[in-house]
Design an enzyme around this catalytic site. Structure first.
Site, PDB file in Angstrom:
ATOM      1  CG  HIS A 297      -2.013   0.846   1.251  1.00 29.50           C
ATOM      2  ND1 HIS A 297      -2.754   1.173   0.108  1.00 29.50           N
ATOM      3  CD2 HIS A 297      -2.334   2.009   2.117  1.00 29.50           C
ATOM      4  CE1 HIS A 297      -3.647   2.173   0.404  1.00 29.50           C
ATOM      5  NE2 HIS A 297      -3.171   2.787   1.641  1.00 29.50           N
ATOM      6  CD  GLU A 308       2.113  -1.991   3.156  1.00 26.90           C
ATOM      7  OE1 GLU A 308       1.502  -2.512   2.291  1.00 26.90           O
ATOM      8  OE2 GLU A 308       1.826  -0.637   3.028  1.00 26.90           O
ATOM      9  CE  LYS A 327      -1.169   3.803  -2.753  1.00 30.67           C
ATOM     10  NZ  LYS A 327      -1.047   2.476  -2.745  1.00 30.67           N
ATOM     11  CG  PHE A 391      -9.076   7.393   5.809  1.00 25.27           C
ATOM     12  CD1 PHE A 391      -7.582   7.130   6.050  1.00 25.27           C
ATOM     13  CD2 PHE A 391      -9.210   8.692   5.090  1.00 25.27           C
ATOM     14  CE1 PHE A 391      -6.810   8.157   5.871  1.00 25.27           C
ATOM     15  CE2 PHE A 391      -8.176   9.526   4.929  1.00 25.27           C
ATOM     16  CZ  PHE A 391      -6.727   9.409   5.452  1.00 25.27           C
TER      17      PHE A 391
END
Length: 404
Positions: A297, A308, A327, A391
């Site tokens: 993630h 994580e 990302k 979230f």
């Protein structure tokens, strides 16, 4: 239970308008993060994001009038879906046995912002009649089903940044239990607008390295200071294995495990327990195979990356495989991230290459795994995992296996 395989893929993000070009740039360590052009950011504390450039919605929507009826996230989703369907190379198919599982974390936020401003400035009679249907998250699946004539289950996941990973899980379940034989998974997001950027900035969730956008997103790096918003979409065609085999389809991968969990803890802060259970569930379903690579993630926020890392250690111990977050290249595409990263993971497995975690500048003692720093790495990848957390304490992990 039926076996589920991936036979088509599509992707669009800040680095490319299709899966091949964007994957090439991701592996080259390029980034799509730059100064925002979609709205005037002069007064904003955060002025950077990973925008999709040079996208013409008319490339996938023939009637220009229809463009006004859908928010940008739907347009991007249609582009990815069209690529995936073309990639799967269908002739005829049973429309009743072909469904859609769509996902977005926020949906038509730019349209909500626009029509709210119109309502305040000019009154309710000036609100567009297309406002509501163009903004609904599930209208992504609706528009995709109309475009391709898919009459099977039409599902939608709205679980924040885990949404399109959950959409993959839901689609796989449909095929496994025989509710459908084929499912088109589409995850899309486009929330780079004033209220979107302003809202995340108010939470102190975003990097504010406005003077150095290329290194602003730095997952697992000691100097990380928040995520960078991205936009984009990805799509995967899932089929029941025997059906795919019978029609001679090219099979990219098999889904051999997935896991979902909830933290039941806090609206934004994660727990170690939630991600750990999601990964353990996925591994148990897959009968505990050796994982060769994990697409994390990896948001570039202080809390997520540390949490994580600890969750991965909890699950894999000293046998944690190489991990990377892409990302830094694409930005955080919110509800589309899981689908984009699933496509990236499968392409990595197909091409035998682990995409890098870019902007690894200074090591963090609390993030001490092998994150494939800065440069892609050739490797023999047979089984890969992709993680997404959101979230509200919502988690998802999915495991793909290359077939002989």
């Amino acid at each position: 239970m039926k076996r589920v395989v991936v036979t088509g893929m599509g992707m669009i993000n800040a680095l490319g308008l299709d899966k091949e070009s964007s994957f090439k740039e991701i592996c080259a360590g390029k980034t799509g993060v730059d100064r925002i052009t979609l709205f005037d950011v002069e007064d904003f504390p955060v002025q950077i994001a990973a925008e999709v450039k040079n996208f013409d919605p008319l490339s996938v929507i023939e009637d220009g009038k229809e463009v006004k009826k859908m928010d940008r996230f739907i347009q991007l989703g249609l582009k990815a879906a069209a690529e995936a369907m073309g990639d799967a190379k269908f002739g005829e198919f049973d429309a009743d046995e072909f469904g859609v599982s769509s996902a977005a974390g926020i949906g038509g936020l730019p349209n909500i912002e626009k029509n709210s401003n119109v309502c305040v400035a000019r009154g309710p009679r000036k609100i567009s009649p297309f406002f509501i249907p163009s903004s609904l998250v599930n209208m992504l699946g609706g528009m995709v089903s109309i475009a391709h004539g898919l009459k099977g289950p039409n599902l939608s996941s709205v679980t924040a940044c885990a949404a399109s990973t959950h959409a993959i899980c839901e689609a796989a379940k449909c095929i496994m239990i025989g509710e459908s034989k084929k499912m088109l998974v589409v995850g899309a997001e486009s929330a780079i607008c004033a209220v979107g950027v302003g809202g995340f900035a108010a939470m102190k969730a975003l990097s504010d390295r406005n003077d150095d956008p290329a290194t602003a997103s730095r997952p697992f790096d000691k100097g990380r200071d928040g995520f960078v918003m991205g936009e984009g979409a990805a799509a995967l065609v899932l089929e029941e294995y025997e059906d795919a085999k019978a029609r001679g389809a090219r099979i990219y991968a098999e889904i051999i495990g997935f896991g979902e969990s909830g933290d039941a803890y806090h609206i934004t802060s994660p727990t170690l327990d939630g991600p750990t259970r999601a990964m353990k569930k996925a591994l148990a379903m897959a009968e505990n195979p050796k994982i060769d690579y994990i697409n994390a993630h990896g948001t570039s926020t202080s809390v997520n990356d540390r949490n994580e890392t600890n969750a991965l250690k909890e699950v894999f111990g000293d046998k944690t495989p190489p991990v990377s977050s892409t990302k830094g290249q694409t930005g955080h595409c919110l509800g589309a991230a899981g689908a984009i990263e699933a496509v990236v993971s499968i392409m990595a497995m197909q091409d035998g290459i682990m995409p890098p975690t870019i902007n690894q500048i200074e090591k963090d003692e609390e993030c001490d795994l092998d994150y494939v720093p800065n440069v892609a790495r050739k490797a023999d990848l047979n089984i890969v995992m992709s993680n997404s957390f959101g979230f509200g304490g919502t988690n998802g992990s999915v495991i793909f296996k290359k077939l002989d």
